[in-house]
Design a protein around this motif. Structure first.
Motif, PDB file in Angstrom:
ATOM      1  N   VAL A 106       5.764  -1.130   2.207  1.00  0.00           N
ATOM      2  CA  VAL A 106       4.893  -0.016   1.837  1.00  0.00           C
ATOM      3  C   VAL A 106       5.625   0.811   0.784  1.00  0.00           C
ATOM      4  CG1 VAL A 106       3.602   0.176   3.989  1.00  0.00           C
ATOM      5  CG2 VAL A 106       5.787   1.359   3.765  1.00  0.00           C
ATOM      6  N   LEU A 107       4.854   1.581   0.021  1.00  0.00           N
ATOM      7  CA  LEU A 107       5.416   2.507  -0.956  1.00  0.00           C
ATOM      8  C   LEU A 107       5.347   3.899  -0.335  1.00  0.00           C
ATOM      9  CD1 LEU A 107       6.584   2.563  -3.846  1.00  0.00           C
ATOM     10  CD2 LEU A 107       4.303   3.191  -4.642  1.00  0.00           C
ATOM     11  N   LYS A 163      10.043   2.150  -2.128  1.00  0.00           N
ATOM     12  CA  LYS A 163       9.582   0.919  -1.490  1.00  0.00           C
ATOM     13  C   LYS A 163      10.432   0.635  -0.260  1.00  0.00           C
ATOM     14  CE  LYS A 163       9.041  -4.060  -2.322  1.00  0.00           C
ATOM     15  NZ  LYS A 163       9.233  -5.155  -3.290  1.00  0.00           N
ATOM     16  N   ASN A 222       5.449   7.706   0.155  1.00  0.00           N
ATOM     17  CA  ASN A 222       5.236   8.925  -0.637  1.00  0.00           C
ATOM     18  C   ASN A 222       5.174   8.647  -2.138  1.00  0.00           C
ATOM     19  OD1 ASN A 222       5.263  10.238   1.791  1.00  0.00           O
ATOM     20  ND2 ASN A 222       7.235  11.227   1.498  1.00  0.00           N
ATOM     21  N   GLY A 223       4.700   7.447  -2.479  1.00  0.00           N
ATOM     22  CA  GLY A 223       4.494   7.112  -3.878  1.00  0.00           C
ATOM     23  C   GLY A 223       5.735   6.836  -4.682  1.00  0.00           C
ATOM     24  N   SER A 224       6.916   6.741  -4.024  1.00  0.00           N
ATOM     25  CA  SER A 224       8.143   6.601  -4.815  1.00  0.00           C
ATOM     26  C   SER A 224       9.136   5.574  -4.282  1.00  0.00           C
ATOM     27  CB  SER A 224       8.852   7.956  -4.930  1.00  0.00           C
ATOM     28  OG  SER A 224       9.224   8.431  -3.646  1.00  0.00           O
ATOM     29  N   ARG A 231       0.817  -1.210   0.000  1.00  0.00           N
ATOM     30  CA  ARG A 231       0.000   0.000   0.000  1.00  0.00           C
ATOM     31  C   ARG A 231       0.853   1.263   0.000  1.00  0.00           C
ATOM     32  NH1 ARG A 231      -3.352   2.141   4.568  1.00  0.00           N
ATOM     33  NH2 ARG A 231      -2.499   4.089   3.769  1.00  0.00           N
ATOM     34  N   ASP A 232       0.244   2.378  -0.402  1.00  0.00           N
ATOM     35  CA  ASP A 232       0.899   3.677  -0.298  1.00  0.00           C
ATOM     36  C   ASP A 232       0.962   4.095   1.163  1.00  0.00           C
ATOM     37  OD1 ASP A 232       1.258   3.916  -3.012  1.00  0.00           O
ATOM     38  OD2 ASP A 232      -0.575   5.063  -3.332  1.00  0.00           O
ATOM     39  N   TYR A 233       2.030   4.772   1.510  1.00  0.00           N
ATOM     40  CA  TYR A 233       2.213   5.240   2.883  1.00  0.00           C
ATOM     41  C   TYR A 233       2.789   6.647   2.824  1.00  0.00           C
ATOM     42  CZ  TYR A 233       3.653   5.395   7.790  1.00  0.00           C
ATOM     43  OH  TYR A 233       3.802   5.751   9.115  1.00  0.00           O
ATOM     44  N   ILE A 234       2.114   7.594   3.455  1.00  0.00           N
ATOM     45  CA  ILE A 234       2.589   8.979   3.478  1.00  0.00           C
ATOM     46  C   ILE A 234       3.509   9.163   4.679  1.00  0.00           C
ATOM     47  CG2 ILE A 234       1.954  11.408   3.545  1.00  0.00           C
ATOM     48  CD1 ILE A 234       1.086   9.899   1.024  1.00  0.00           C
TER      49      ILE A 234
END
Length: 285
Positions: A248-249, A255, A251-253, A196-199
């Motif tokens: 997790v990914l 892994k 900030n979208g960039s 999943r994406d993670y901020i």
């Protein structure tokens, strides 16, 4: 394609001088400056940007930054993950009057510290290989290592420092445990919802030290929390067959796998526990 906004801000005295320093010394480059040359964006070797601004207070930085960003204190450290540190270190050693230091922790990582013109300490960190079983053992051993490091100390001893300006034993304990706590959030998301994406929500240790009153709190219950937290994560890693591979990914960039998160906090705690022992040696405790 919209440019990624920086989540790190540095306030500097001379914008052009700082941009030139990071370009010439570290190999980063600036792809944007505002018309008045009061703010610039640097692109790092790992693809992430940072923002640099002159020390004038009247400019609203928020349009240029992520909603959540970190801002090191003057002459403070900031960490960047990178590669090929040793070759960079050998090159930088040849530059006169440049303050650099390389610290290697075998099997864990190596950090290159570079002091920039404004006194900020750029801390470039590169991971070194460690087998999964040794990562978990380092993480597990941290429980006993911390408890051993404070055995025999009384409440007054927790306020001892190893040198002027350094954190006390008490402050160091709360900091290393808070780093475990903040990383637990990311570990649990990776274990429960791998991929999943993670901020990332960076935290400033100095603000946490002030905001949660490190200087006067009792340490006993927090030490117990540290033990239970690590035992909880270790139990999950035993119950979930592919636990260390889950990720997790960020900030979208980027892994990040559970093994790297565990290794990071294990090494971080080990370093601060060594500082506790150094403080005890200084005071013969």
């Amino acid at each position: 394609m919209e440019r990624q906004k920086p989540n790190l801000l540095l306030r500097v005295k001379n914008l052009d001088q700082t941009v030139k320093f990071y370009s010439d010394v570290v190999g980063w480059y600036s792809d944007w400056k505002d018309v008045n040359k009061r703010i610039a964006r640097l692109n790092l070797s790992n693809g992430e940007p940072i923002a640099i601004i002159t020390e004038k207070k009247d400019l609203d930085c928020s349009p240029y930054l992520e909603k959540i960003f970190s801002e090191p204190l003057p002459k403070g450290k900031f960490y960047i993950v990178t590669k090929d540190i040793e070759n960079l270190y050998l090159r930088l050693k040849k530059i006169n009057q440049l303050k650099v230091e390389l610290i290697i922790e075998e099997g864990f990582g190596q950090t290159l510290f570079i002091t920039d013109p404004d006194g900020y300490i750029l801390s470039l960190w590169e991971e070194l290989f460690l087998p999964d079983n040794e990562i978990l053992e380092l993480y597990r051993n941290g429980i006993q290592m911390l408890e051993d490091s404070i055995r025999g100390l009384n409440e007054k001893d927790f306020d001892l420092v190893r040198a002027k300006g350094k954190w006390s034993i008490r402050q160091t304990i709360f900091h290393l445990i808070d780093s475990d706590i903040t990383t637990l959030h990311k570990i649990k998301f990776a274990l429960a919802e791998s991929g999943r994406d993670y901020i990332r929500n960076p935290y400033d240790p100095n603000l946490w030290e002030l905001g949660t009153n490190y200087r006067t709190r009792k340490v006993n219950k927090t030490i117990m929390l540290f033990r239970y937290l690590r035992e909880h994560v270790l139990e999950l890693c035993e119950e979930i067959p592919d636990a260390l591979n889950r990720s997790v990914l960020v900030n979208g960039s980027s892994k990040e796998e559970v093994r790297n998160m565990i290794k990071m906090v294990a090494g971080h705690a080990r370093g601060h526990i060594q500082q506790i022992w150094e403080t005890r040696i200084v005071h013969k405790k």
